[in-house]
Design an enzyme around this catalytic site. Structure first.
Site, short mmCIF file in Angstrom:
data_model
loop_
_atom_site.label_atom_id
_atom_site.label_comp_id
_atom_site.label_asym_id
_atom_site.label_seq_id
_atom_site.Cartn_x
_atom_site.Cartn_y
_atom_site.Cartn_z
CB SER A 20 24.14 14.14 -0.37
OG SER A 20 23.79 14.92 0.77
CG ASP A 21 25.52 20.05 -3.22
OD1 ASP A 21 25.63 20.70 -2.17
OD2 ASP A 21 25.74 20.55 -4.34
CD1 TRP A 22 24.05 21.98 3.55
CD2 TRP A 22 25.50 20.55 2.62
NE1 TRP A 22 25.08 21.76 4.45
CE2 TRP A 22 25.97 20.89 3.91
CE3 TRP A 22 26.24 19.66 1.87
CZ2 TRP A 22 27.15 20.36 4.45
CZ3 TRP A 22 27.42 19.13 2.39
CH2 TRP A 22 27.85 19.48 3.67
CB ILE A 23 18.46 19.51 0.29
CG1 ILE A 23 18.74 20.62 -0.73
CG2 ILE A 23 18.31 20.08 1.69
CD1 ILE A 23 17.60 21.61 -0.86
N GLY A 24 20.75 17.06 -1.39
CA GLY A 24 20.95 16.39 -2.67
C GLY A 24 20.72 14.90 -2.63
#
Length: 852
Positions: A223-227
Site C-alpha cells: 500500500s501507499d503509506w496509510i493507503g
C-alpha cells in the site's frame, strides 16, 4: 543464506503469517525471528535514496526530478541513474526502493507532477523500464507506483477518479503495462484514491484481474503509506503489505475476519507468500539486514549527477544564437539575476525531498564556468518569490561555534516554569533542568517523524533549538517560524515571534502545524553572529492525534528584507551595465509538492515584471526557468533565449553552466506540453478542488490527454510535447517502413544527419496515426523514440522495431485490444508538432489480444 518460501510458509503459524502482512515502523517489514525471517528495509525515491530517516538522515545523492529525466528521452541514462540508485540503496542497507513514479501527468497543476516522467504513456513507461532494470541490476527491488490514476493531491485519500475503461487502459494503465513488459519490477505500490468509486487497495479488478492475471505480475503489492482502508477487502483484492507499521487495518482485525470467514487461511497464504518471495530476492542480493547506513560520494557518481543535470535541460529558444557563451562571444561581464539563482532547488517537495550530500547552485555553477573564461560575474536578487522564507541552513553554526548546524534538546517535562510561553527575554542562565536527550543537526527544517531516541524521549515533549545565525549581507532580516505545537522564537534573547499565545493553524506538518509567522530585525551586520533560539512544546500537536505518531517539528527561515521596487530597480541597472544577463526564475519545492496542487500556472510574485524589465534593459538576456512541470511565460515573445531546467539534483548549477558555456550541447525535449494558458490544458476545468463533484473527478477528456488534447482541439501550445533545440542542426531522410507481420510487428528505418558545425544528439520521435479508425483516436501518438549521438557532418541509419502496441486501441465492448485492418501513417518528428517524415504501413487483417 537463502529461504525456501514454501517450506517456511508451511512452518509459520497463522499469527506469524498475519504479522508479515504489515510493516514495522516507517521503513521495514515485520520479522519472524524464530524462523529466520528478518526485516527488509525500504526507502523513498524516486530521485534519490533518503534512507530510514526524514530527520538527520545520512546525506544522499539527488538526481534530477523525473520530468527532467523524462525530458532526456534517454533510456541509457535512465538505466545508469537506476544503477546508481541501486548502489546507494546497497550502501544504506536498503532492499526496496520506493520508485519509480509513473502516474500520467493529467494536469501540470498536480503537486507531484514532477515525480513522473511524462504526460505520454510511452515515454513514461519506457524510461521507467530502464530505471527499473538499472535499480534491480544491483539486487534492489524497484517499486513502481502509484497504481493507478493518482493524478492530483486534492482529497487524495478519498477522491474517485471517474474514467472510462478505454482512457484508463490507453493513458493511465499503459505506462505500468509498458514498464512490466520491458522490465520486471519486483514490487508495486497501490494508490490512495478510488477509481470509479472503488479504492484501488480494494479493487480486485485492478490488482488481481488486470495486474496479476492479465499482465502476469508476480511481485509484491504494497500500500501507499496509510493507503489501506479495509481488512478483508484489501487482502482479497491482493494488497500483500500494509505500510507503514504499526498496523491499523490488519493484525487482530485479520484474525476476526478469519473467524467470520470473510477471509480464509488460503488468502493469508497468498499474501504472505509474496512477502517471502521478495525476501528471497533480498537474501540473494547479499544486502545485509539491519545494516548501518552509509553515503556514496565518488568522482564517477558526481560525473553522472552532472551529466544527468545537463541532459535534462531543454533549450526552448536561441533566436539570436546568443548561446553558447564561449571565448568567441565577446562577453566580458555577466549579470546573474533572479530568485532561483542563489538557492539549490534540487527537487520538488514532499516524500521526494532528501538531504543532499552536496549541492551546486546556479550562481555557483555560472561563476565557475565564467571564471574559466575570465568573465566578471555580479549577482542581484531582482525579486522574491518564495512561498515560505528560505531556510537558515547555509548560515547557522552550533552555539559553541565548533561547526555548522544547531543544537536540538528534548525534555519529557518542562525544564523550567513558562519554558514554552511568551517570555519577553531570555536570561543567559535560565537554570534549565538537564535535557533527556540531545542531538545536533545541520538543518533548520526539522520534521521529527523519526531520528529521535524514542527510548529517552516521549512523543509528548518539550524541545529547544539553539544556533548562531551569521548573515552574509548587512541589512534588515525577516525571520519566520512554523511549529508543530506551540512555542516562540528568540533573537539574541528577545522574543520576536510568539506562537505560544494564540497560534494560527496552517497546512504544514501534515496540516497540523501553525501558519508561518514572520518578524523583522533591523541593522544586522554581515559576518556577525546572532543567537537564535526556539523553545517549544508539541503537546497541543500530539493532542490532535496525528495519523502517524511523531515528535512534531519546526521550520525557521530568514531572508534579507528588500523593498520590491528597489530590488527590481537594482536588477534592471545591473542588466543594463552588463554584456549579458542570465535570469534564473521559476518555482521551488514549496510551490510543487506532495500534499497539495498548484492553483494556477503562473510564476510567483513579481517574476514576470522582473523578466520583462530585464529583457527591456538588455536584449542579450538568457532566461532560465526552473520548475518541475509547466508554467506560462507571458513575456515569451520578447525573450530570444530561454532554457527549461526542471529540478536538477545535486549538480543543478554545474549542469546549467555546462549548457550555457557549451561544454554540453543541449539535447533534451519537453516531456510535457507547456500551454499558453491554464484554460487550454485538456483536463481543465475538471481537476483539483475546483473540478471535483462531491468527491469525484470526471476525466472528461478521455484519451485526449496532454498533446493529444491540444491536437484534437487545434490549439497551439506555447511549446509542444517533445520540443527542444540544439546548438547543432539535424536532417531526417530516407524513411522506409516494412510490411506488418500477421502478429502486428514491423520495422521503421530512416537516416539522421548532423548538418551543423558541432557534435550533438537528436531525439527522433516515432508517432503513429490511425487513418481509418472506427472510433475517435488521437491525431498522432508517440510509440517509439531513439536518441542518436552524431559528430558534425555525420549520418546514421536508425532502425526502430514496433509491434501491435503501436497500432492498437482498447475496445471497451469486447474488453480487448484491437488493431483494425487498414492503413496507418508513420510519422517521424523532432517534436509532436514538427513532423519531418511520413510513411504508411498496412494492417491486412484485424488483430485482437489481451495481456502484455
Amino acid at each position: 543464506m537463502t529461504i525456501d518460501v514454501e517450506k517456511t510458509l508451511a512452518k509459520l503459524s497463522i499469527t506469524q503469517k498475519i504479522k508479515l502482512l504489515s510493516g514495522l515502523g516507517w521503513w521495514h517489514t515485520e520479522p519472524v525471528e524464530e524462523y529466520g525471517i528478518p526485516s527488509m528495509r525500504m526507502s523513498d525515491g524516486p530521485n534519490g535514496v533518503r534512507g530510514t530517516r526524514f530527520f538527520n538522515g545520512v546525506p544522499s545523492s539527488c538526481f534530477p526530478s523525473s520530468t527532467g529525466l523524462g525530458a532526456s528521452f534517454d533510456v541509457d541514462l535512465a538505466y545508469k541513474v537506476g544503477v546508481a540508485l541501486g548502489e546507494e540503496c546497497r550502501a544504506k542497507g536498503c532492499h526496496i526502493l520506493l520508485g519509480p513514479t509513473v502516474n500520467t501527468q493529467r494536469s501540470p497543476l498536480g503537486g507531484r507532477s514532477f515525480e513522473s516522467f511524462a504526460e505520454d504513456p510511452t515515454l513514461n513507461g519506457l524510461i521507467a523500464a530502464a530505471y527499473i532494470n538499472g535499480v534491480q541490476s544491483k539486487g534492489v527491488s524497484a517499486t513502481i507506483k502509484h497504481f493507478v490514476a493518482n493524478d492530483q493531491e486534492f482529497e487524495r485519500f478519498s477522491i474517485s477518479s471517474d474514467v472510462s475503461e478505454r482512457a484508463l487502459r490507453e493513458i493511465y494503465l499503459k505506462p505500468f503495462q509498458l514498464a512490466l513488459k520491458h522490465s520486471n519490477p519486483w514490487a508495486l505500490m497501490s494508490s490512495y484514491n478510488r477509481v470509479n468509486g472503488v479504492h484501488v487497495s480494494e479493487s480486485s479488478w485492478l490488482l488481481d484481474d488486470i495486474l496479476r492475471k492479465e499482465w502476469g505480475f508476480k511481485g509484491l503489492i504494497m500500500s501507499d503509506w496509510i493507503g489501506v482502508y479495509s481488512t478483508a477487502e484489501s487482502i482479497k483484492a491482493g494488497v500483500d503489505l500494509e505500510m507503514p507499521g504499526p498496523t491499523v487495518m490488519r493484525g487482530k482485525a485479520v484474525e476476526r475476519s478469519l473467524a467470520a470467514q470473510k477471509l480464509f487461511v488460503s488468502d493469508i497464504d497468498d499474501r504472505s507468500r509474496k512477502v517471502l518471495e521478495l525476501l528471497q530476492k533480498a537474501y540473494a542480493s547479499g544486502i545485509p539486514f539491519d545494516a548501518p547506513e552509509e553515503g556514496v560520494d565518488t568522482p564517477e557518481l558526481r560525473k553522472l549527477l552532472r551529466e544527468a543535470a545537463a541532459d535534462s535541460i531543454v533549450l526552448l529558444k536561441n533566436d539570436n544564437n546568443l548561446l553558447p557563451l564561449t571565448s568567441e562571444s565577446k562577453v566580458k561581464s555577466i549579470a546573474v539575476i533572479g530568485p532561483n539563482a542563489k538557492y539549490a532547488f534540487s527537487s520538488g517537495g514532499g516524500s521526494a525531498r532528501l538531504l543532499e550530500s552536496y549541492t551546486v547552485t546556479p550562481l555557483q555553477g555560472i561563476e565557475a564556468g565564467a571564471k574559466e573564461l575570465g568573465l566578471d560575474v555580479k549577482f542581484t536578487l531582482g525579486a522574491t518569490t518564495h512561498k515560505l522564507n528560505p531556510l537558515l541552513d547555509p548560515s547557522i553554526t552550533l552555539p559553541d561555534g565548533s561547526e555548522k548546524g544547531a543544537l536540538l534538546e528534548f525534555w519529557n517535562k518542562s525544564p523550567i516554569n513558562g519554558f514554552a510561553t511568551a517570555k519577553s527575554q531570555l536570561s543567559e542562565n535560565d537554570n534549565l533542568a538537564p535535557c533527556d536527550w540531545s542531538c545536533t543537526t545541520k538543518v533548520s527544517n526539522c520534521v521529527l517523524l523519526d531520528g529521535v531516541d524514542e527510548s529517552k524521549v516521549e512523543k509528548d515533549c518539550f524541545l529547544r533549538y539553539s544556533t548562531v545565525f551569521t548573515p552574509e549581507e548587512s541589512g534588515t532580516y525577516e525571520f519566520s517560524l512554523i511549529l508543530a505545537g506551540t512555542g516562540n522564537l528568540f533573537f539574541d534573547g528577545k522574543l520576536i515571534i510568539d506562537l505560544s499565545t494564540a497560534p494560527i493553524p496552517g497546512d504544514y506538518f501534515m496540516g497540523l502545524g501553525t501558519a508561518e509567522v514572520k518578524a523583522q530585525v533591523p541593522d544586522l551586520k554581515a559576518g556577525q553572529g546572532y543567537r537564535l533560539e526556539v523553545r517549544a512544546s508539541n503537546h497541543a500537536y500530539v493532542r490532535q492525534t496525528p495519523i502517524i505518531p511523531n515528535w512534531g517539528g519546526l521550520r525557521i527561515g530568514a531572508i534579507r528584507a528588500v523593498e520590491p521596487e528597489d530590488a527590481l530597480k537594482d536588477a534592471i541597472q545591473l542588466a543594463e551595465s552588463s554584456d549579458v544577463a542570465i535570469l534564473v526564475v521559476g518555482l521551488n519545492h514549496d510551490w510543487e509538492s506532495e500534499g497539495y496542487d498548484r492553483p494556477d500556472l503562473e510564476l510567483p510574485g513579481l517574476t514576470n515584471r522582473l523578466v520583462t524589465g530585464v529583457l527591456k534593459a538588455n536584449p542579450k538576456t538568457i532566461v532560465i526557468n526552473q520548475s518541475g512541470s509547466s508554467v506560462v511565460f507571458p513575456w515569451i515573445d520578447e525573450a530570444t533565449t530561454v532554457l527549461q531546467a526542471f529540478y536538477g539534483g545535486n549538480e543543478l548549477g554545474n549542469g546549467i553552466a555546462d549548457v550555457l558555456f557549451g561544454k554540453v550541447n543541449p539535447s533534451a525535449k519537453l516531456s510535457l506540453t507547456f500551454p499558453k494558458r491554464l484554460e487550454d490544458v485538456p483536463s481543465y476545468p475538471s481537476y483539483g478542488n475546483k473540478g471535483q463533484e462531491h468527491g469525484r473527478i470526471l476525466y472528461n477528456e478521455g484519451v485526449f490527454v496532454g498533446y493529444r488534447g491540444y491536437q484534437v482541439k487545434n490549439l497551439a501550445p506555447m511549446f509542444p510535447f517533445g520540443f527542444g533545440l540544439s546548438y547543432s542542426t539535424f536532417e531526417l531522410s530516407a524513411l522506409n517502413c516494412s510490411d506488418v507481420s500477421p502478429e502486428g510487428s514491423f520495422t521503421v528505418s530512416f537516416t539522421i544527419k548532423n548538418t551543423g558545425k558541432v557534435d550533438g544528439r537528436e531525439v527522433a520521435q516515432v508517432y503513429i496515426s490511425d487513418d481509418e479508425a472506427s472510433l475517435p483516436r488521437p491525431e498522432r501518438e508517440l510509440k517509439a523514440f531513439k536518441k542518436v549521438a552524431l559528430k558534425a557532418g555525420e549520418s546514421q541509419i536508425v532502425e526502430v522495431n514496433l509491434d501491435r502496441e503501436a497500432l492498437g486501441f482498447f475496445d471497451e465492448r469486447r474488453g480487448e485490444w484491437v488493431a483494425e485492418k487498414g492503413t496507418f501513417s508513420v510519422l517521424i518528428g523532432v517534436s509532436s508538432e514538427d513532423i519531418k517524415l511520413k510513411g504508411n504501413v498496412e494492417m491486412k487483417n484485424k488483430l485482437a489480444w489481451r495481456g502484455l
